[in-house]
Design a protein around this motif. Sequence first.
Motif, short mmCIF file in Angstrom:
data_model
loop_
_atom_site.label_atom_id
_atom_site.label_comp_id
_atom_site.label_asym_id
_atom_site.label_seq_id
_atom_site.Cartn_x
_atom_site.Cartn_y
_atom_site.Cartn_z
N VAL A 150 1.35 4.30 6.28
CA VAL A 150 1.09 3.12 5.45
C VAL A 150 -0.35 3.13 4.95
O VAL A 150 -1.29 3.49 5.69
CB VAL A 150 1.37 1.83 6.26
CG1 VAL A 150 0.87 0.60 5.53
CG2 VAL A 150 2.87 1.72 6.54
N ASN A 151 -0.54 2.72 3.70
CA ASN A 151 -1.87 2.69 3.08
C ASN A 151 -2.50 1.31 3.05
O ASN A 151 -3.73 1.18 2.94
CB ASN A 151 -1.80 3.22 1.65
CG ASN A 151 -1.15 4.58 1.55
OD1 ASN A 151 -0.04 4.72 1.01
ND2 ASN A 151 -1.80 5.60 2.11
N PHE A 152 -1.68 0.25 3.13
CA PHE A 152 -2.22 -1.12 3.04
C PHE A 152 -1.30 -2.08 3.77
O PHE A 152 -0.08 -1.97 3.70
CB PHE A 152 -2.36 -1.55 1.58
CG PHE A 152 -2.77 -2.99 1.41
CD1 PHE A 152 -4.08 -3.40 1.65
CD2 PHE A 152 -1.84 -3.96 1.04
CE1 PHE A 152 -4.45 -4.73 1.51
CE2 PHE A 152 -2.20 -5.29 0.89
CZ PHE A 152 -3.51 -5.68 1.12
N VAL A 153 -1.91 -3.04 4.47
CA VAL A 153 -1.15 -4.11 5.11
C VAL A 153 -1.95 -5.40 4.97
O VAL A 153 -3.17 -5.41 5.11
CB VAL A 153 -0.85 -3.80 6.59
CG1 VAL A 153 -2.12 -3.56 7.39
CG2 VAL A 153 -0.03 -4.92 7.23
N GLN A 154 -1.26 -6.48 4.69
CA GLN A 154 -1.88 -7.81 4.59
C GLN A 154 -1.51 -8.61 5.82
O GLN A 154 -0.34 -8.67 6.21
CB GLN A 154 -1.39 -8.53 3.32
CG GLN A 154 -1.99 -9.91 3.11
CD GLN A 154 -3.43 -9.85 2.61
OE1 GLN A 154 -3.87 -8.83 2.08
NE2 GLN A 154 -4.16 -10.95 2.75
N VAL A 155 -2.51 -9.22 6.47
CA VAL A 155 -2.27 -10.01 7.66
C VAL A 155 -3.02 -11.34 7.54
O VAL A 155 -3.61 -11.65 6.52
CB VAL A 155 -2.71 -9.27 8.95
CG1 VAL A 155 -1.94 -7.95 9.09
CG2 VAL A 155 -4.21 -9.01 8.95
N VAL A 156 -2.98 -12.12 8.62
CA VAL A 156 -3.78 -13.34 8.74
C VAL A 156 -4.72 -13.14 9.93
O VAL A 156 -4.50 -12.27 10.77
CB VAL A 156 -2.90 -14.58 8.93
CG1 VAL A 156 -2.11 -14.87 7.66
CG2 VAL A 156 -1.95 -14.40 10.11
#
Length: 601
Positions: free
Chosen positions: A244-250
Amino acid sequence: MVIGFPNMAEAARDRLAHFADRTYLILPDGDRRYSYAEFGELVRRAAGLLAESGLSAGDHAVMALKNSPENMALFLASLASGVRLLLMGPDFSASELEGAIEGLPVRIVFVDAGVSVEGRLPEGGRLQPVTVADDLAGSAGREPFAATAGIAADDPAYIMCSSGSTGRPKRICTSHRNMQAELEAMFPAYGLADSDRHLCVLPLFHVSALYRNFLMPFCQGGSVVLCETFEQERFWPLLSRHAVNFVQVVPSVLAVLADQEDGPDAQVRRSLKYIGTASAPLSPKLLERFEARFGIPVVQGFGLTELTCGITLNETDPARRKVESVGKPLAVNEVRIMDETGRFLPPGQEGEVVVRGDNVMLGYLGPDGRPASPMQDGWFHTNDLGHLDADGFVYLTGRKSDIINRGGHKISPVEVEKALMQHPAVKDVVVVGLAHEMLGEDAVACVVRNTGATLAGTELLHFAQEKLPTFKVPTSFHFLDKLPRTGPGKINRRAFAAAMALEIAAEGAAAPAPASSHLSGKELAQRVREIVAEVFSLPVDKVTDELGPHKLRAWDSLGQIRLVLALEDGFSFRHDPREANAVRNVGELIGMVARRMGTTG
C-alpha cells in the motif's frame, strides 16, 4: 481529470471505461479483486436495484451500509441516476433517522443483509428497508448513465448529516460541482500517482474515506484495499501484503498503533509514502511519538463536510511542513481569518476561520427539504478559531461551537444530555468535551442525581448504550451535587470543561494504589469475563480468553475505553493507558487486572 465533465456522473463513466483493465478494488478477506470493468458491472446492478426500488431522478433514499463494494457501487449509481442518497452509518438510531428524513419524501432505506432495523424505523410503514445482497445478487443490470445528460453541475449529488448545536442533525447537501472542484484540488495536493494503492479503514459514510480512499483513487486510476473497519492487528500486515502507498486514518488510530508492539516491516517502509490524518485534532506530541518510533511521515489536514472534504493539507515533504499547523489551503479554497466585526485579520492574530470556493456546499436542508445558502457576506464561517502565519499556513486554536469532535465523530452535547435525562435517577446533566490523546477530544458526562437516588456510572453507561449510537456514549460519568448554571439556566461549557479537566487530573494524581484483592485468581478471571459480557452485551459463556478486538467488532478503540472504565469501576483501580491499549484479548485483560490488583493463583 474531472473538471472538464458536465457532472460527476459523466466523470465516473469516463473513469470506468478509461481504466477498464486495471484493478480497482481488493477485499482482503479472500483476496477478491474487481477490475474497473467488473466494478462497472456492479454499478450496473446497483442502478437496477435503484430502479427496482421505484427510485428515479430527484428522489431521496437513505443508504446505511457498512464499507463494501456494494456501498461504493450504489453511491456511483445514485450519482448517475440523479437519486439523492442520505449517507448514514449502519448503526443509526431512530432519532438520527427521524432528523435526517424530516421534510423529505423518503420511502427507502438500504441496509446490509442480516441487519435488523426493528424499532429504528418510523411507525406507520412510511420507510421500507431494502436489503443489499452481496455482489447485488438478484438485481438486473441496467445502464446507469442513461440520464446523466439531464444532471446539472449545481444539482444535489448526496446528503450527509452532522450533529447540530440544537441536537438536531444538520443535513449537508453537496453538489456535483462541489465534488469535482474538491477532487481536482486534492490530486496535486496529495501528490499520489495513478498507480498508487490505498488502504481504506475509515467508514465511507464520512467524507474523509469517501474522498481520500474511494473517489480520489477511482478518478486517478488507482486501487483500493477495502476493509470494513480498522483492526489494529491487521493494519501493518495489510499494508505489507498489498504494498500500500497511502492510508488515511484519524488520530485515535495513530495512538493505538503507537502503543502496540508490532510495527511496519521492510515492505511497508518501501511502499508507504505517508499516512494522512484529519477529522480530529492531532497533538504534536502524538505526531512526534509516532514518527520517532516508526519513521513514517504523517500528514495532517483540516476539513469539514460542509466544504465537501478538505480545506487545508500540510506539506507532504516533512522538511517543509509545520508540525503544529494543519497546512495550507487547497487550491479550491481561499481561507481568511475574521474578527467578530467582519474585519480580516493579519497573520498571527486569532479569529474565526472563514472560507470560500467552489467546494462550499449548496447548503443545509431546512424543514422544507430545500438547501439554504450557508454564505455570510460571501464567506462560509467554520466556527473554528485560528490564525495564519506569514507563509500562509493555518493554525487552529479552538472552536466557537460546543460540538464535541471525538475521533472524527461529531457529537452534539444537547442530544446526549437529552438521552441521559430520560433516566429516572438523573436530575441534571451536562456533557462536555475534554482533551484526549487518542481521540483528540472525548465526551464526559457530569451528572446530578435526584435526591435520595442511587446511581452508578456503569448503570448510566448501559442506559446510554441503549439510547445512543456507540460513538455518542460518554466515556466517563462524574457525579456532582449541582451544576454551575446561571440564572437563565445556561452553563459556560468551555469554562466548566476546563474546571472539570483540572478536577479529574487532581483526582487521578491523588488516587491511591489498589489494595490486594480478596478474590482468588479464578474468581477474578470470572468477574472480568462478566464485565466484558456486560459491556458488549454477550452471554458470559461466549467470553473466552481468545476473544478480542480482532473477533468482536464492537471492541474498537471506543469499546476498549468503555471496557477499561467498567473494570476500574468494578475493581476500584486506575489503569495505565499504555498497558490497557496493548491488551489484545480477554486472557491478557485478566492478566492486566490481576497485576493491578496484586492477585495470584
